[in-house]
Structure formats: C-alpha cells, structure tokens
Design a protein around this motif. Structure first.
Motif, PDB file in Angstrom:
ATOM      1  N   TYR A   1      46.861 -15.078  13.361  1.00 17.28           N
ATOM      2  CA  TYR A   1      47.303 -16.473  13.431  1.00 17.28           C
ATOM      3  C   TYR A   1      47.975 -16.923  12.129  1.00 17.28           C
ATOM      4  CZ  TYR A   1      44.502 -17.471  17.680  1.00 17.28           C
ATOM      5  OH  TYR A   1      43.991 -17.495  18.950  1.00 17.28           O
ATOM      6  N   ASP A   2      47.778 -16.172  11.043  1.00 20.96           N
ATOM      7  CA  ASP A   2      48.412 -16.561   9.778  1.00 20.96           C
ATOM      8  C   ASP A   2      49.916 -16.265   9.769  1.00 20.96           C
ATOM      9  OD1 ASP A   2      48.701 -13.821   9.266  1.00 20.96           O
ATOM     10  OD2 ASP A   2      47.141 -13.742   7.737  1.00 20.96           O
ATOM     11  N   GLY A   3      50.428 -15.710  10.877  1.00 26.05           N
ATOM     12  CA  GLY A   3      51.865 -15.500  11.018  1.00 26.05           C
ATOM     13  C   GLY A   3      52.365 -14.154  10.542  1.00 26.05           C
ATOM     14  N   SER A   4      51.474 -13.284  10.094  1.00 24.71           N
ATOM     15  CA  SER A   4      51.920 -11.997   9.554  1.00 24.71           C
ATOM     16  C   SER A   4      51.518 -10.824  10.443  1.00 24.71           C
ATOM     17  CB  SER A   4      51.346 -11.783   8.147  1.00 24.71           C
ATOM     18  OG  SER A   4      49.953 -11.589   8.197  1.00 24.71           O
ATOM     19  N   VAL A   5      52.312  -9.768  10.355  1.00 28.14           N
ATOM     20  CA  VAL A   5      51.972  -8.464  10.934  1.00 28.14           C
ATOM     21  C   VAL A   5      51.843  -7.509   9.767  1.00 28.14           C
ATOM     22  CG1 VAL A   5      52.708  -6.602  12.464  1.00 28.14           C
ATOM     23  CG2 VAL A   5      53.272  -8.972  13.046  1.00 28.14           C
TER      24      VAL A   5
ATOM     25  N   GLN B   1      44.933   4.003   2.581  1.00 28.82           N
ATOM     26  CA  GLN B   1      43.909   3.017   2.929  1.00 28.82           C
ATOM     27  C   GLN B   1      44.241   1.635   2.360  1.00 28.82           C
ATOM     28  OE1 GLN B   1      39.827   4.204   2.568  1.00 28.82           O
ATOM     29  NE2 GLN B   1      40.179   6.214   3.440  1.00 28.82           N
ATOM     30  N   LYS B   2      45.517   1.278   2.491  1.00 29.30           N
ATOM     31  CA  LYS B   2      45.975  -0.041   2.057  1.00 29.30           C
ATOM     32  C   LYS B   2      46.807  -0.699   3.152  1.00 29.30           C
ATOM     33  CE  LYS B   2      46.016   0.914  -2.909  1.00 29.30           C
ATOM     34  NZ  LYS B   2      46.843   1.035  -4.133  1.00 29.30           N
ATOM     35  N   PHE B   3      46.720  -2.038   3.198  1.00 33.42           N
ATOM     36  CA  PHE B   3      47.534  -2.819   4.121  1.00 33.42           C
ATOM     37  C   PHE B   3      48.794  -3.307   3.406  1.00 33.42           C
ATOM     38  CE2 PHE B   3      43.593  -3.153   6.511  1.00 33.42           C
ATOM     39  CZ  PHE B   3      44.008  -3.308   7.830  1.00 33.42           C
ATOM     40  N   GLN B   4      49.907  -3.323   4.126  1.00 29.87           N
ATOM     41  CA  GLN B   4      51.116  -3.940   3.593  1.00 29.87           C
ATOM     42  C   GLN B   4      51.727  -4.837   4.668  1.00 29.87           C
ATOM     43  OE1 GLN B   4      53.542  -0.121   3.253  1.00 29.87           O
ATOM     44  NE2 GLN B   4      55.107  -1.528   4.044  1.00 29.87           N
ATOM     45  N   GLU B   5      52.315  -5.934   4.233  1.00 29.76           N
ATOM     46  CA  GLU B   5      52.947  -6.864   5.166  1.00 29.76           C
ATOM     47  C   GLU B   5      54.290  -6.297   5.607  1.00 29.76           C
ATOM     48  OE1 GLU B   5      55.132 -10.874   4.367  1.00 29.76           O
ATOM     49  OE2 GLU B   5      52.970 -11.285   4.360  1.00 29.76           O
ATOM     50  N   ILE B   6      54.501  -6.199   6.941  1.00 30.15           N
ATOM     51  CA  ILE B   6      55.780  -5.690   7.428  1.00 30.15           C
ATOM     52  C   ILE B   6      56.594  -6.778   8.134  1.00 30.15           C
ATOM     53  CG2 ILE B   6      55.071  -3.279   7.590  1.00 30.15           C
ATOM     54  CD1 ILE B   6      54.605  -3.690  10.588  1.00 30.15           C
ATOM     55  N   PHE B   7      55.947  -7.889   8.453  1.00 34.38           N
ATOM     56  CA  PHE B   7      56.675  -9.035   9.016  1.00 34.38           C
ATOM     57  C   PHE B   7      55.826 -10.285   8.830  1.00 34.38           C
ATOM     58  CE2 PHE B   7      57.569 -12.019  12.506  1.00 34.38           C
ATOM     59  CZ  PHE B   7      58.923 -12.235  12.280  1.00 34.38           C
TER      60      PHE B   7
ATOM     61  N   ALA C   1      60.411   5.823  19.197  1.00 35.22           N
ATOM     62  CA  ALA C   1      59.543   6.972  18.893  1.00 35.22           C
ATOM     63  C   ALA C   1      58.746   6.815  17.597  1.00 35.22           C
ATOM     64  CB  ALA C   1      60.375   8.249  18.834  1.00 35.22           C
ATOM     65  N   ASP C   2      59.290   6.096  16.612  1.00 36.73           N
ATOM     66  CA  ASP C   2      58.569   6.006  15.336  1.00 36.73           C
ATOM     67  C   ASP C   2      57.699   4.750  15.229  1.00 36.73           C
ATOM     68  OD1 ASP C   2      60.510   4.101  15.008  1.00 36.73           O
ATOM     69  OD2 ASP C   2      61.499   5.047  13.296  1.00 36.73           O
ATOM     70  N   ASP C   3      57.511   4.044  16.355  1.00 38.53           N
ATOM     71  CA  ASP C   3      56.596   2.895  16.414  1.00 38.53           C
ATOM     72  C   ASP C   3      56.893   1.842  15.347  1.00 38.53           C
ATOM     73  OD1 ASP C   3      55.104   3.857  18.621  1.00 38.53           O
ATOM     74  OD2 ASP C   3      53.931   5.157  17.310  1.00 38.53           O
ATOM     75  N   ARG C   4      58.175   1.542  15.184  1.00 42.59           N
ATOM     76  CA  ARG C   4      58.567   0.510  14.208  1.00 42.59           C
ATOM     77  C   ARG C   4      59.208  -0.696  14.891  1.00 42.59           C
ATOM     78  NH1 ARG C   4      56.409   0.593   9.264  1.00 42.59           N
ATOM     79  NH2 ARG C   4      58.281  -0.276   8.316  1.00 42.59           N
ATOM     80  N   CYS C   5      59.085  -0.759  16.226  1.00 43.96           N
ATOM     81  CA  CYS C   5      59.583  -1.909  16.974  1.00 43.96           C
ATOM     82  C   CYS C   5      58.437  -2.503  17.785  1.00 43.96           C
ATOM     83  CB  CYS C   5      60.718  -1.512  17.917  1.00 43.96           C
ATOM     84  SG  CYS C   5      62.179  -0.880  17.085  1.00 43.96           S
ATOM     85  N   LEU C   6      58.424  -3.816  17.917  1.00 45.71           N
ATOM     86  CA  LEU C   6      57.335  -4.439  18.669  1.00 45.71           C
ATOM     87  C   LEU C   6      57.777  -5.746  19.318  1.00 45.71           C
ATOM     88  CD1 LEU C   6      55.987  -6.903  16.662  1.00 45.71           C
ATOM     89  CD2 LEU C   6      55.328  -4.865  15.405  1.00 45.71           C
TER      90      LEU C   6
ATOM     91  N   ASP D   1      62.687  -5.299  15.306  1.00 48.13           N
ATOM     92  CA  ASP D   1      63.047  -3.940  14.917  1.00 48.13           C
ATOM     93  C   ASP D   1      62.825  -3.848  13.412  1.00 48.13           C
ATOM     94  OD1 ASP D   1      64.182  -1.550  14.220  1.00 48.13           O
ATOM     95  OD2 ASP D   1      65.949  -1.775  15.492  1.00 48.13           O
ATOM     96  N   LEU D   2      61.735  -3.174  13.017  1.00 49.29           N
ATOM     97  CA  LEU D   2      61.342  -3.151  11.607  1.00 49.29           C
ATOM     98  C   LEU D   2      61.825  -1.903  10.877  1.00 49.29           C
ATOM     99  CD1 LEU D   2      57.738  -4.579  12.108  1.00 49.29           C
ATOM    100  CD2 LEU D   2      59.798  -5.816  11.404  1.00 49.29           C
ATOM    101  N   ARG D   3      62.736  -1.171  11.510  1.00 47.10           N
ATOM    102  CA  ARG D   3      63.349  -0.033  10.827  1.00 47.10           C
ATOM    103  C   ARG D   3      64.396  -0.544   9.819  1.00 47.10           C
ATOM    104  NH1 ARG D   3      65.069   2.967  16.287  1.00 47.10           N
ATOM    105  NH2 ARG D   3      65.634   0.791  16.688  1.00 47.10           N
TER     106      ARG D   3
END
Length: 375
Positions: free
Chosen positions: A104-108, A116-122, A157-162, A175-177
């Motif tokens: 709900y904070d608006g981030s993916v 073992q780290k999280f990074q913001e991709i959107f 195929a590379d799971d970078r779109c959602l 498209d996060l490529r």
C-alpha cells in the motif's frame, strides 16, 4: 485394469489425505502482525515459505532448516521490513532467485536471494516536480490511492514485467527492463480492483473488486498511454460476471480452463471457459462458502495449485470450527478435504500451494503472523 488418469486421481487423493497439521513444528511466527500475503519458493529440494504483514514486514521461514541457524531465530525465520504499509502480494520469479513484493506504500520491491537485500524497482509518486523523471511520476492521484495487487507477466521470460491494480480502479502494465516504461495505464473500474489475473494464452486478463463484478479484458486492445501517468478511460470489457457483493479475488487456473472467484456474497464461483465468453457470464458452479471474515481477519482469496493442469485444485481458508484449510477440485467444485489438526488453531485467511507436483504442500497464514504448513 485402471487407466493412468485413474491412477493419477488416486495418487492425488492419497496425497491430499496424507496432509497433516498435527505436529507443532509445522507452525511458526513468521511476521509480527496480520498476514496479507503468502508465497512458496519454487525449489523442489527445500521448503522456503514467506509471508507479508500489515506493517510492511516480510518474513522468510526456512522450514527444512529450522533450528540450524545460529545467527537468526531458532526456528529459521528471517525477518525484513522493506515496506511501510500492508504487503499486499508476494511472488517469486520462475527461477527462485528473486521475490517481488508490493505494498500500500506504493512501491514494488525485489528481494535478491543471494545478497538477501530488498531494492525498490518501482514506486508511485504524486506530481511534485521533485519526482519528475521517475517512472511512477504523477501516477499517485492523492488521498485514497494505493497499489493493491500485482502479478508477473508470464509472457516475459526474465520476469521483469508485471500487471498492477490500484485502489482507484486502474491497471498498469510495467516493463521494468532497461530504463523501464509504463506499457499501458487504463481505468477499468470506478472502484478498487482487488486482483488481476492473466489467462495462460497471454491475451485475456480478469479483474475483480469492489464494483461487485469479475470482468474480462483483451489486453491486445490496450494502447500505450500518451502521458504515462494519466489513465486511459472508456475501455469496454469482453465479458462481465455479476457477483452481487464485492469480489475479493478472481484467478485463472493454470490450464486456463476455469476461473475461481471469492465473493462477499458468500460463494466461491467456479466458471469454465469464461475467457471464451462475452456479454453477461454466469458461474458454472456456485459453492456456498462463508467469506465474512470480519474486521480483524484478512479476507479469503481462493488460490489454485500453480502447476497442476490435469487435476486442478484450489485452496481457501475457512470460518469453520475446528479451524480448517479447504481443498476443492477445480473441475467439479467438490470439497476434497478440510485439512485440520492440533496445530491449526486460528483462521488461515491467506493460503497457497508449493508449486511442486511431486509433493503436495499447503501453506496458510493467519492474523497473528503465524504460518502453518500442511505436508
């Protein structure tokens, strides 16, 4: 002489009947607060369960190595806090190298299993000039806006779109490529869209939410937005199924033959070949099911086994006493088994399967942050 299909059915039946939640080691406190999302790592050799909660925590429970990790909790739980609000959905990529989370904070965010780290991709932003140049600039329309749900685009195929739905009834394709782009941004409802699901053919998308309908859309007709942050309006659905009350979720089965929706009208609606129909669509089978979880429990969302295409089945939580996880046949809608036992002491609102076809594993998360594994 029994046919191979009969043997398969017998095999699945025996695996369902073998599921147990009697051992206290099948339960662990994975996150501090109410669970909104659960997922299983796709590994065939080990069982890694993850859960997301109300406060933005994501917990990973290494079920097979609990007690062996001296650097973390004795039960093998690793806790992270990548978000500030509800973690609405968790999904592993196909290779199991990364976990995507939405909030709900608006981030993916993307969790790398090696670092073992999280990074913001959107992330969604308002139209403040400070955010100009960000991919999600201007998408956040202000009060009452949040990201509700996402699903990975299996065509990539590379799971970078959602695909991502929002509280304002919009759906985006990201498209996060490379530098990233918003491929489409459409307003498909006047109210919140709880879930999006793509048919395996890659063309038909189902949405469900507070407008009390399940709608089908041909995404080939969605055009790229002229201005990425402004949602296109006026889209017409291929087909609509009226539920009478709000719809918690609607998901296509892995074969695409059926769609199961969980409604606040106290039904699980099973519809065959809905993707081939148009206009007003009626459910093939309506399964009476108490879906009124109340204020303090997360809502029920029936989930398919992600890889079983011959004998499809789905799981959903239950308000029944003693506490139960219910497994239904995808073709008939028949209750195959209510999994109950000494270690299942609370309502498991969010459930999922491990993707393995060889071993049947069912996972449920409750509103105190505990996860129960039936295997």
């Amino acid at each position: 002489k029994s046919s191979p299909s009969n043997k398969n059915i017998a095999s699945l039946s025996s695996r369902i009947n073998a599921l147990s939640v009697d051992d206290e080691s099948c339960v662990s406190k994975v996150v501090p607060d109410r669970i909104y999302s659960v997922a299983c790592h796709p590994s065939e050799s080990s069982l890694l369960v993850c859960a997301g909660d109300k406060k933005g925590h994501v917990g990973l429970w290494n079920f097979d190595q609990r007690g062996e990790d001296g650097t973390n909790n004795a039960d093998g739980v690793h806790l992270f806090k990548p978000h500030n609000r509800v973690v609405t959905h968790l999904e592993w990529n196909r290779t199991g190298t990364s976990l995507l989370s939405a909030s709900y904070d608006g981030s993916v965010r993307l969790f790398d299993i090696h670092t073992q780290k999280f990074q913001e991709i959107f992330a969604t932003y308002d139209d403040d000039s400070a955010f100009k140049g960000k991919l999600g600039y201007g998408v956040d329309t202000g009060y009452g806006y949040w990201t509700q749900y996402f699903c990975l685009d299996p065509r990539n195929a590379d799971d970078r779109c959602l695909f991502m739905s929002t509280s304002k009834g919009t759906v985006l394709h990201l498209d996060l490529r490379s530098k990233g782009k918003i491929t489409f941004h459409h307003e498909l409802s006047e109210k919140k869209i709880n879930t999006v699901s793509l048919h395996p053919d890659g063309n038909i998308m189902a949405t469900a939410g507070l407008d009390c309908t399940v709608k089908l859309w041909d995404i080939r007709k969605f055009k790229s937005p002229k201005v990425a942050h402004k949602a296109t309006t006026g889209c017409k659905p291929l087909g609509t199924q009226q539920a009478g009350r709000s719809v918690n979720s609607a998901f296509f089965s892995p074969s695409g033959k059926s769609i199961v929706s969980t409604t606040m009208n106290n039904y699980l609606d099973l519809t065959e070949n809905m993707h081939t129909q148009s206009g007003t669509v009626k459910a093939t089978t309506k399964i009476r099911h108490d879906n009124h979880t109340g204020r303090w429990l997360s809502t029920f969302m029936a989930q398919w086994h992600p890889t079983m295409t011959n004998e499809e089945l789905f799981v959903v939580g239950s308000m029944r006493q003693p506490r139960t996880m219910e497994l239904f046949g995808g073709e008939t809608g028949k209750l195959l088994r209510g999994v109950k036992g000494e270690s299942l002491t609370a309502v498991v609102s969010r459930c999922c399967f491990h993707p393995s076809q060889e071993r049947l594993v069912v996972v449920g998360g409750n509103s105190s942050g505990r996860v129960t594994v039936a295997r």
